[in-house]
Design an enzyme around this catalytic site. Structure first.
Site, short mmCIF file in Angstrom:
data_model
loop_
_atom_site.label_atom_id
_atom_site.label_comp_id
_atom_site.label_asym_id
_atom_site.label_seq_id
_atom_site.Cartn_x
_atom_site.Cartn_y
_atom_site.Cartn_z
N LYS A 27 0.94 -1.26 -0.06
CA LYS A 27 -0.35 -0.47 -0.15
C LYS A 27 0.66 1.62 -0.09
O LYS A 27 2.29 1.35 0.34
CB LYS A 27 -0.83 -0.03 1.48
CG LYS A 27 -2.33 -1.17 1.06
CD LYS A 27 -2.50 -0.94 2.34
CE LYS A 27 -3.79 -2.22 2.01
NZ LYS A 27 -5.23 -1.69 3.44
N PHE A 35 -15.99 2.87 6.06
CA PHE A 35 -14.81 3.79 6.18
C PHE A 35 -14.67 3.52 4.30
O PHE A 35 -13.14 3.88 4.09
CB PHE A 35 -13.99 2.74 6.51
CG PHE A 35 -14.09 0.90 6.35
CD1 PHE A 35 -13.41 0.12 4.89
CD2 PHE A 35 -15.11 0.14 6.77
CE1 PHE A 35 -13.65 -0.65 4.95
CE2 PHE A 35 -15.01 -0.50 6.59
CZ PHE A 35 -14.13 -0.90 5.18
N ARG A 50 -1.34 -14.49 3.69
CA ARG A 50 -1.62 -13.87 5.03
C ARG A 50 -1.19 -14.29 6.01
O ARG A 50 -0.99 -13.28 7.12
CB ARG A 50 -3.20 -14.27 5.05
CG ARG A 50 -3.95 -14.44 4.29
CD ARG A 50 -5.80 -14.11 4.38
NE ARG A 50 -6.21 -13.94 5.02
CZ ARG A 50 -6.40 -12.58 5.12
NH1 ARG A 50 -6.61 -11.45 3.99
NH2 ARG A 50 -7.59 -11.95 5.53
N THR A 101 -4.74 -7.83 10.68
CA THR A 101 -5.13 -6.27 9.81
C THR A 101 -4.43 -5.53 10.36
O THR A 101 -3.82 -4.17 10.11
CB THR A 101 -6.70 -6.49 9.23
OG1 THR A 101 -7.26 -7.53 8.34
CG2 THR A 101 -6.87 -5.40 9.09
N ARG A 128 3.02 -6.56 8.52
CA ARG A 128 2.20 -5.06 9.66
C ARG A 128 2.60 -5.08 10.44
O ARG A 128 2.65 -3.61 10.94
CB ARG A 128 0.92 -5.98 9.31
CG ARG A 128 -0.19 -5.65 8.34
CD ARG A 128 -1.46 -6.04 8.00
NE ARG A 128 -2.23 -5.87 7.33
CZ ARG A 128 -3.03 -7.20 6.55
NH1 ARG A 128 -3.12 -7.55 7.44
NH2 ARG A 128 -3.50 -6.73 5.14
N ASN A 163 -1.37 0.16 6.76
CA ASN A 163 -1.61 -0.68 7.69
C ASN A 163 -0.76 -1.53 6.32
O ASN A 163 -0.65 -3.11 6.78
CB ASN A 163 -2.40 -1.91 7.88
CG ASN A 163 -3.57 -2.88 7.33
OD1 ASN A 163 -2.87 -2.26 5.59
ND2 ASN A 163 -4.29 -3.77 7.00
N HIS A 187 -2.32 -5.85 1.92
CA HIS A 187 -3.58 -5.97 1.24
C HIS A 187 -2.64 -7.87 0.65
O HIS A 187 -2.24 -7.85 -0.02
CB HIS A 187 -4.17 -5.70 0.14
CG HIS A 187 -5.49 -6.09 -0.72
ND1 HIS A 187 -6.86 -6.07 0.66
CD2 HIS A 187 -5.15 -7.16 -1.67
CE1 HIS A 187 -7.66 -7.34 -0.27
NE2 HIS A 187 -6.52 -8.17 -1.25
#
Length: 143
Positions: free
Chosen positions: A11, A59, A87, A93, A104, A114, A117
């Protein structure tokens, strides 16, 4: 064990902090192979389309604004149980709840920014990969 593909985004917050290489190293160290990758700066329309399932959530506007705030890296990863493996590498998250040593925990500042994804299922991965990559852009690794 099943060889799977999953979709991943680094991100804008992590790209801005020059964490791309460090995050790619985490993927590869865990046995995931990068079979497609590119940097993109999402338009509002692209972000809204990608996150359409969240369009009614409170959000959504902030998510779209964040995801269009700077370039992102999108990649397709391949490996044994790639969805779950990816993951696990990402961590929870909310980075405050992420296990030490996860992406993260190490690179994210908040639940809103964070760092990354990851697809939550094989079906989601197929849809998300197709959103960003044509079949010709995927380069399965044979060596």
């Amino acid at each position: 064990m099943a060889i799977e593909r999953t979709f991943s985004i680094i991100k804008p917050d992590a790209v801005a902090k020059n964490n791309i290489g460090a995050i790619y190293n985490r993927f590869e160290t865990a046995g995931l192979k990068i079979i497609a990758s590119k940097m993109v700066h999402l338009s509002k329309e692209q972000a809204e389309g990608f996150y359409a399932e969240h369009s009614e959530r409170p959000f959504f506007g902030a998510l779209v604004a964040f995801m269009t705030s700077g370039p992102i890296m999108v990649q397709t990863l391949e490996g044994e149980n790639a969805v779950l493996a990816h993951r696990d590498i990402l961590g929870a998250t909310n980075p405050a709840e992420a296990a030490p040593g996860t992406i993260r925990a190490d690179f994210a500042e908040s639940i809103d920014e964070n760092a990354a994804h990851g697809s939550d299922s094989v079906a989601s991965a197929e849809r998300e990969v197709a959103y960003f990559f044509s079949a010709e852009e995927l380069c399965p690794r044979t060596r």
